[in-house]
Enzyme design. Sequence first.
Site, short mmCIF file in Angstrom:
data_model
loop_
_atom_site.label_atom_id
_atom_site.label_comp_id
_atom_site.label_asym_id
_atom_site.label_seq_id
_atom_site.Cartn_x
_atom_site.Cartn_y
_atom_site.Cartn_z
N GLY A 29 -51.05 -51.89 29.09
CA GLY A 29 -50.89 -52.35 30.47
C GLY A 29 -50.06 -51.39 31.27
O GLY A 29 -49.77 -50.27 30.83
N ASN A 30 -49.67 -51.80 32.46
CA ASN A 30 -48.81 -50.96 33.30
C ASN A 30 -47.82 -51.85 34.04
O ASN A 30 -47.87 -53.07 33.93
CB ASN A 30 -49.67 -50.13 34.27
CG ASN A 30 -50.48 -51.00 35.20
OD1 ASN A 30 -49.95 -51.65 36.08
ND2 ASN A 30 -51.80 -51.05 34.98
N ARG A 31 -46.93 -51.23 34.76
CA ARG A 31 -45.79 -51.95 35.33
C ARG A 31 -46.04 -52.52 36.72
O ARG A 31 -45.10 -52.93 37.39
CB ARG A 31 -44.58 -51.02 35.36
CG ARG A 31 -44.08 -50.62 33.97
CD ARG A 31 -43.00 -49.57 34.03
NE ARG A 31 -41.91 -49.96 34.90
CZ ARG A 31 -41.07 -49.13 35.48
NH1 ARG A 31 -41.19 -47.82 35.28
NH2 ARG A 31 -40.11 -49.57 36.26
#
Length: 227
Positions: A29-31
């Site tokens: 995932g990413n932030r």
Amino acid sequence: SPPQDLAGLRAVVSAGGTREAIDPVRYLGNRSSGRQGVAVADALAARGAQVTLVAANVAPAVHGGRHAVVEVVSTADLAEAMATRAAASDIVVMAAAVADYRPATGSEHKLKKTGGGLTLELVENPDILAGLVSGRRAGQVIVGFAAETGDADSDPLEHGRAKARRKGADLLAVNAVGHDRGFGDVPNALTVLDAAGDLVGSSEGSKEEVAAALVSHVADLILRRSA
Ligand code: C5P
């Protein structure tokens, strides 16, 4: 209150970040918090547009249920949701942070430790924004985002210009990220480019403020086209 110059228009905005399953309990995932996309959705609605938010893993407290919300998880989910909604929208905004890669094969079972290393094979995801641009309907305004960190020997805007030309969206909002900017609840700087990579405008402030400035450019474009 802002002018109701987008009344009668339909908009779809993606927000958040996609997650790619590695196994039933893990993901890549990413932030992205989704705040910038939600701020754009709010700014469009504030000018009268009817907004659908396609929310990729956005906390309910962030989107607040203020718009019609379609929840998605993966890039494939997001691509499908956007294609469906874009077909009925006058304004399309891709503010979601899309995973560039996904695991080549998702495991049905939780991966176990082996005592050795682990190599994950990744395959590239399709570019949703590029697909929306090539499948656009007449008169539609399409907006992309680009988070640019720049590097030692180039300024972030140079990357942004090249990306604007490559992606072909009507507007590309270039966001400087890294260090203390871009992610979470911090001030933002947005530079807006057109499809030729030329400067349309730039703004600095809260995510709400830069979203309002971006939506002004969207409204200008629509106004100019109908003139
Ligand atoms: O190339 P880059 O990821 O920086 O481009 C950012 C823009 O492209 C954003 O608007 C993002 O939502 C969109 N994008 C996409 N599909 C991808 C990757 C990015 O639509 N696979």
